[in-house]
Write a protein that holds these residues in place. Structure first.
Motif, PDB file in Angstrom:
ATOM      1  N   PHE A  28       4.789 -11.765 -15.371  1.00 51.40           N
ATOM      2  CA  PHE A  28       3.329 -11.885 -15.293  1.00 51.40           C
ATOM      3  C   PHE A  28       2.695 -11.186 -14.097  1.00 51.40           C
ATOM      4  CE2 PHE A  28       4.790 -15.600 -17.683  1.00 51.40           C
ATOM      5  CZ  PHE A  28       4.066 -15.407 -18.855  1.00 51.40           C
ATOM      6  N   LEU A  29       3.464 -10.971 -13.041  1.00 46.52           N
ATOM      7  CA  LEU A  29       2.828 -10.440 -11.834  1.00 46.52           C
ATOM      8  C   LEU A  29       3.258  -9.011 -11.511  1.00 46.52           C
ATOM      9  CD1 LEU A  29       3.189 -13.633  -9.588  1.00 46.52           C
ATOM     10  CD2 LEU A  29       1.323 -13.068 -11.111  1.00 46.52           C
ATOM     11  N   HIS A  30       3.875  -8.354 -12.435  1.00 46.08           N
ATOM     12  CA  HIS A  30       4.262  -6.934 -12.291  1.00 46.08           C
ATOM     13  C   HIS A  30       5.153  -6.688 -11.079  1.00 46.08           C
ATOM     14  CE1 HIS A  30       0.785  -6.814 -14.873  1.00 46.08           C
ATOM     15  NE2 HIS A  30       0.000  -7.187 -13.879  1.00 46.08           N
ATOM     16  N   TRP A 133       6.865  -6.636   5.280  1.00 49.40           N
ATOM     17  CA  TRP A 133       5.735  -7.545   5.437  1.00 49.40           C
ATOM     18  C   TRP A 133       5.832  -8.683   4.426  1.00 49.40           C
ATOM     19  CZ3 TRP A 133       5.792  -3.009   2.867  1.00 49.40           C
ATOM     20  CH2 TRP A 133       5.240  -2.948   1.598  1.00 49.40           C
ATOM     21  N   ILE A 134       4.999  -9.686   4.645  1.00 49.15           N
ATOM     22  CA  ILE A 134       4.913 -10.800   3.703  1.00 49.15           C
ATOM     23  C   ILE A 134       3.578 -10.657   2.983  1.00 49.15           C
ATOM     24  CG2 ILE A 134       4.829 -13.302   3.489  1.00 49.15           C
ATOM     25  CD1 ILE A 134       6.205 -13.506   6.154  1.00 49.15           C
ATOM     26  N   SER A 135       3.574 -10.896   1.708  1.00 44.84           N
ATOM     27  CA  SER A 135       2.338 -10.793   0.928  1.00 44.84           C
ATOM     28  C   SER A 135       1.848 -12.171   0.535  1.00 44.84           C
ATOM     29  CB  SER A 135       2.636  -9.990  -0.347  1.00 44.84           C
ATOM     30  OG  SER A 135       1.980  -8.787  -0.331  1.00 44.84           O
ATOM     31  N   PRO A 136       1.007 -12.788   1.360  1.00 46.22           N
ATOM     32  CA  PRO A 136       0.610 -14.156   1.031  1.00 46.22           C
ATOM     33  C   PRO A 136      -0.138 -14.249  -0.297  1.00 46.22           C
ATOM     34  CG  PRO A 136      -0.113 -13.548   3.247  1.00 46.22           C
ATOM     35  CD  PRO A 136       0.350 -12.304   2.577  1.00 46.22           C
ATOM     36  N   GLY A 137      -0.785 -13.167  -0.689  1.00 45.25           N
ATOM     37  CA  GLY A 137      -1.591 -13.242  -1.908  1.00 45.25           C
ATOM     38  C   GLY A 137      -0.845 -12.900  -3.169  1.00 45.25           C
ATOM     39  N   GLN A 138       0.476 -12.708  -3.074  1.00 42.57           N
ATOM     40  CA  GLN A 138       1.174 -12.171  -4.242  1.00 42.57           C
ATOM     41  C   GLN A 138       1.253 -13.113  -5.438  1.00 42.57           C
ATOM     42  OE1 GLN A 138       5.295 -11.417  -3.563  1.00 42.57           O
ATOM     43  NE2 GLN A 138       5.640 -13.333  -2.521  1.00 42.57           N
ATOM     44  N   GLY A 140      -1.170 -15.311  -6.482  1.00 37.80           N
ATOM     45  CA  GLY A 140      -2.412 -15.672  -7.137  1.00 37.80           C
ATOM     46  C   GLY A 140      -2.555 -17.177  -7.103  1.00 37.80           C
ATOM     47  N   SER A 141      -3.604 -17.703  -7.714  1.00 35.29           N
ATOM     48  CA  SER A 141      -3.760 -19.151  -7.650  1.00 35.29           C
ATOM     49  C   SER A 141      -3.713 -19.804  -9.024  1.00 35.29           C
ATOM     50  CB  SER A 141      -5.059 -19.511  -6.931  1.00 35.29           C
ATOM     51  OG  SER A 141      -6.077 -18.649  -7.319  1.00 35.29           O
ATOM     52  N   ASN A 142      -3.500 -19.007 -10.061  1.00 38.23           N
ATOM     53  CA  ASN A 142      -3.519 -19.656 -11.379  1.00 38.23           C
ATOM     54  C   ASN A 142      -2.145 -20.124 -11.826  1.00 38.23           C
ATOM     55  OD1 ASN A 142      -2.666 -17.085 -11.608  1.00 38.23           O
ATOM     56  ND2 ASN A 142      -4.213 -16.440 -13.078  1.00 38.23           N
ATOM     57  N   GLN A 194      -7.977 -23.483  -3.028  1.00 37.36           N
ATOM     58  CA  GLN A 194      -7.371 -22.158  -2.961  1.00 37.36           C
ATOM     59  C   GLN A 194      -6.440 -22.003  -1.746  1.00 37.36           C
ATOM     60  OE1 GLN A 194     -10.113 -18.834  -3.415  1.00 37.36           O
ATOM     61  NE2 GLN A 194      -8.506 -17.408  -2.873  1.00 37.36           N
ATOM     62  N   ASN A 243      -1.161 -14.548   9.467  1.00 34.58           N
ATOM     63  CA  ASN A 243      -0.624 -14.702   8.119  1.00 34.58           C
ATOM     64  C   ASN A 243       0.824 -15.162   8.172  1.00 34.58           C
ATOM     65  OD1 ASN A 243      -2.913 -13.827   6.643  1.00 34.58           O
ATOM     66  ND2 ASN A 243      -2.454 -11.743   7.307  1.00 34.58           N
TER      67      ASN A 243
ATOM     68  N   GLU B 254      -3.999  -4.946   2.285  1.00 34.70           N
ATOM     69  CA  GLU B 254      -3.992  -5.755   1.075  1.00 34.70           C
ATOM     70  C   GLU B 254      -4.687  -7.072   1.333  1.00 34.70           C
ATOM     71  OE1 GLU B 254       0.236  -6.205   0.078  1.00 34.70           O
ATOM     72  OE2 GLU B 254       0.192  -8.147   1.063  1.00 34.70           O
ATOM     73  N   THR B 256      -5.077 -11.004   1.410  1.00 39.16           N
ATOM     74  CA  THR B 256      -4.092 -12.054   1.644  1.00 39.16           C
ATOM     75  C   THR B 256      -4.414 -13.337   0.890  1.00 39.16           C
ATOM     76  OG1 THR B 256      -5.271 -12.814   3.606  1.00 39.16           O
ATOM     77  CG2 THR B 256      -3.487 -11.241   3.948  1.00 39.16           C
ATOM     78  N   TYR B 258      -6.124 -13.299  -2.239  1.00 36.58           N
ATOM     79  CA  TYR B 258      -6.191 -13.041  -3.676  1.00 36.58           C
ATOM     80  C   TYR B 258      -5.038 -12.118  -4.024  1.00 36.58           C
ATOM     81  CZ  TYR B 258     -10.774 -15.105  -3.339  1.00 36.58           C
ATOM     82  OH  TYR B 258     -11.784 -15.985  -3.108  1.00 36.58           O
ATOM     83  N   ARG B 259      -4.670 -12.144  -5.280  1.00 40.21           N
ATOM     84  CA  ARG B 259      -3.519 -11.360  -5.698  1.00 40.21           C
ATOM     85  C   ARG B 259      -3.853  -9.871  -5.729  1.00 40.21           C
ATOM     86  NH1 ARG B 259      -0.680 -10.574 -10.359  1.00 40.21           N
ATOM     87  NH2 ARG B 259      -2.215 -11.493 -11.736  1.00 40.21           N
TER      88      ARG B 259
END
Lengths: 282, 493
Positions: A28-30, A133-138, A140-142, A194, A243, B254, B256, B258-259
């Motif tokens: 789902f997240l590519h 790096w770390i991707s905190p947004g990877q 999503g919230s759904n 969120q 972050n 990028e 942080t 939101y996806r």
């Protein structure tokens, strides 16, 4: 906290859940483009474990990896790297695996390793190499509902997870965020939701900070320690805008664990039967 | 800086546009201010931020005023106006692009490749007006931290103790506050943010040629790397588009909170899309945005634009931004004597020693339901180049009488069926939507057998069978899981 009788090693479940998350990311997240990283994290992780284990026991044998039962821990650690660490360079992947595995053997006190292996691996390559790096947004919230069900399921099924650490950490962190964002600043509820439903935070709370090998043995010490980690992480997140603060705080706070263990004596946690634990102390 | 530029703005989507800054407009009259696409340039290194906000205010600019929350009190030297053409150049350079390839005739043929740019610019003009003078008031618990004129703008930096005071101050000074703004003002005030209030200075404006408002650039030091979009939602109906152009030393930025999703790229699409690339991309963006549940940040472009890197794009659809453009956008570490950019922080570590510049273009479409928080960013060391790029391929010319030629025609049909399916997969629009375009004569008589219109039915069949196999996989997966669960419950494993 006693280890209840359980037919399966808890780490099988951890692995199953981590693989599930990874599959979720793939489908789902590519995340498919990062398969080489995953392959390297896991492959070199196992290789380094074999080397480290062999050196530790002064005995090179193909079976040493399996007999130590350590491959499960290695997979759990490497899957954490897959889920959290981002990089474009293959050598960074290998470096992260190397730090993750060797830190267990280098930094140890009274037979217990000091640093959470994957947190250490992540912190080291992000800070020292500057190419990861770390991707905190990877996440999503759904995916939160999915995530919550899986995590709770994990706890219910395994019973061995140190739920007290998760509750103390997540509870403190969320409560402080709530106080800051809703009560003090006056943001609407979905703003707060969120903040606490990011996949990275839940992954950290359920799979990283809970590692029984690197948390204090005594329940009281453990809870106090988790609350402290949460409070410092909250401060860094809310006021210093850092972050991935929980991971840095976790790594920095782990030298405290042997100190806490010294003052609060309790039975050492063991993954499996005692004789295997003795073996790994050799 | 004082070049006469009468026409401004290019946003890739050729649909009607509304606009909002990251702040909100407060209108003096009852003019309904509509928002759609905002453009912002972000420059970040260490704790240093430079933010440039594009101004395409429409309507009577007598009514123009803008409020942007900022973390520190900005002094006059922290604020400047920049050339409006800058945004146009950045947009042209980084917009999603169409690439053209030419097939070789297997019977003779020579291979050609041509880069073709389709620039979906929408051009708008902006008219100017003036605003009233303004006074500092104390009884509102609002403090005027600073006040000055920069270019054609009157600028006031306000700090407030509570949102009612700020609201009353604005109302009593003749501004109309958008509904819903008050709730979002409160959290900002408590976060100790200042309010950057901008109006047009009539006298200064008259000195300038042209009929437009120039972009405003602000510079400040803050660990916060964010864009306050929540205020902008106060006067926005529905969805708003935001294009972020970012420059950093280290690599891509990028989001942080939101996806981050890369917009699909490299897909082979039918030849006829060339005639309406704007509509194609608009459909694609909307479809992908819905598919990703709306709350995402789309990456459209990322490139190393350092002065020493000569390949600034591949293919280039417009001139890459010059070093001067980059400096004007706020990249202080490239700043040299020839610019008038005097407000840089000279103490910045590594000043002048690191000429690396990485460019990122992010595209957001936000609304209140899916974007509860302001946009937070981070600079990552990700230096990988990326571009939204779609490929069309022209068929070979000449006749295909040789054996290889006949095979070529068969392959062409197959490829085109694939292109039609790709079009549906990218835009979510059933192939019938494109039928009119497909039926228009797209290519020569020699490839009549492989005309798109004649392939529509076949490609549809292909796609349906594809769907069946996906459904099959899902069922298989469910069956395996179910069996596992059953065996577990029976204690077999």
């Amino acid at each position: 906290m006693q280890l209840k009788a359980n037919r399966w090693d808890a780490r099988y479940f951890q692995m199953a859940f981590q693989v599930t998350f990874l599959c979720y990311g793939f489908i789902f997240l590519h995340w498919g483009t990062e398969w080489l990283n995953y392959f390297l994290f896991i492959g070199t992780g196992l290789l380094f474990q074999f080397i480290a284990n062999s050196i530790d026991k002064r005995k090179f044998s193909i079976t040493s990896l399996a007999l130590g039962g350590s491959w499960k821990s290695v997979l759990v650690s490497c899957l954490s790297l897959c889920l959290l660490l981002k990089t474009n360079d293959w050598y960074i992947c290998i470096a992260a695996s190397a730090v993750t595995i060797f830190s267990k053997y280098i930094f140890r006190y009274k037979g217990k390793h000091i640093f959470n292996p994957s947190a250490m691996g992540i912190a080291a390559v992000v800070y020292l190499s500057g190419n990861a790096w770390i991707s905190p947004g990877q996440w999503g919230s759904n995916m939160v509902l999915f995530f919550a069900i899986i995590c709770l399921g994990c706890i219910v099924v395994t019973k061995v997870q140190k739920l007290d650490v998760t509750i103390a950490f997540l509870g403190t962190f969320a409560a402080l965020l709530f106080a800051r964002q809703i009560v003090y600043l006056g943001w609407p509820t979905d703003f707060f939701v969120q903040s606490v439903t990011t996949g990275g935070l839940l992954l950290f709370s359920f799979f990283m900070i809970t590692d029984p090998k690197t948390t204090p043995d005594h329940p009281v010490a453990r809870i106090v320690w988790a609350i402290t980690v949460a409070a410092v992480a909250f401060y860094l997140t809310a006021f210093k805008f850092i972050n991935g603060a929980p991971i840095w705080v976790l790594v920095c706070s782990q030298p405290l664990v042997p100190v806490l263990d010294h003052f609060f004596k309790a039975k050492r946690f063991e993954w499996e039967k005692p004789f295997l634990e003795l073996r790994s102390l050799l | 800086m004082k070049k006469k530029i009468a026409l401004v703005s290019a946003i890739i989507i050729a649909a009607p546009m509304l606009y909002s800054f990251c702040g909100f407009y407060v209108s003096k009259a009852d003019t309904t201010l509509k928002n759609k696409t905002s453009q912002v340039i972000l420059v970040r290194d260490g704790n240093r931020n430079v933010i440039t906000m594009y101004n395409d205010f429409k309507g009577d600019t007598k009514d123009f005023a803008m409020v942007v929350p900022v973390p520190v009190t900005l002094q006059k030297s922290d604020v400047k106006v920049v050339d409006q053409g800058l945004f146009q150049r950045l947009n042209d350079y980084s917009a999603p692009r169409l690439v053209e390839y030419y097939d070789e005739n297997p019977c003779d043929g020579s291979y050609k490749r041509k880069d073709f740019s389709s620039n979906m610019a929408a051009i708008k003009s902006v008219s100017l007006g003036s605003v009233n003078e303004d006074k500092a008031e104390r009884e509102y618990h609002v403090k005027v931290e600073a006040q000055y004129i920069v270019g054609e703008y009157d600028i006031i930096i306000l700090s407030a103790k509570e949102s009612n005071g700020l609201k009353n101050w604005l109302t009593d000074n003749g501004y109309k506050i958008p509904k819903g703004a008050e709730e979002v003002l409160d959290p900002y005030i408590k976060s100790n943010l200042k309010f950057f209030v901008v109006k047009v200075n009539e006298a200064e404006k008259k000195k300038l040629p042209g009929n437009f408002l120039r972009p405003i650039q602000i510079s400040f030091n803050s660990p916060k790397f964010m864009l306050p979009i929540r205020l902008g939602m106060a006067n926005a109906d529905g969805d708003q588009d935001l294009i972020v152009y970012a420059f950093t030393k280290k690599g891509r930025i990028e989001c942080t909170n939101y996806r981050n999703v890369n917009i699909p790229t490299g897909n082979k699409i039918p030849l006829f899309v060339q005639k309406n690339f704007g509509a194609f991309y608009d459909n694609l963006f909307t479809y992908q945005w819905n598919k990703e549940n709306q709350d995402v940040s789309f990456l459209e472009y990322a490139w190393d634009v350092s002065p020493q890197n000569f390949m600034k794009c591949d293919p280039c659809i417009a001139t890459a931004p010059s070093e001067q453009d980059v400096v004007q956008a706020g990249v202080w570490w490239l700043n040299k004597d020839w610019t008038d950019y005097s407000d840089v922080n000279e103490q910045e570590e590594g000043d002048g020693t690191s000429p690396n510049v990485h460019f990122t273009r992010l595209h957001f479409r936000y609304n209140r339901n899916h974007f509860a928080q302001d946009l937070m960013f981070q600079v990552t060391p990700n230096k990988e180049n990326y571009q939204a790029r779609y490929v069309i391929t022209h068929p070979a010319t000449g006749s295909f009488t040789c054996d290889a030629g006949k095979k070529y025609l068969q392959d062409l049909k197959k490829r085109r069926r694939g292109e039609l399916n790709e079009l549906t997969a990218l835009t979510g629009k059933d192939i019938e939507t494109w039928q009119n375009m497909a039926e228009v004569k797209n290519d020569g008589e020699n490839v009549k057998d492989a005309a798109y219109a004649s392939l529509i039915d076949q490609s549809k069949e292909e796609r349906q069978s594809g769907n069946r196999s996906i459904a099959g996989f899902v069922l298989l997966g469910a069956a395996v899981l179910g069996t596992g669960a059953f065996m577990r419950s029976k204690g077999i494993v």
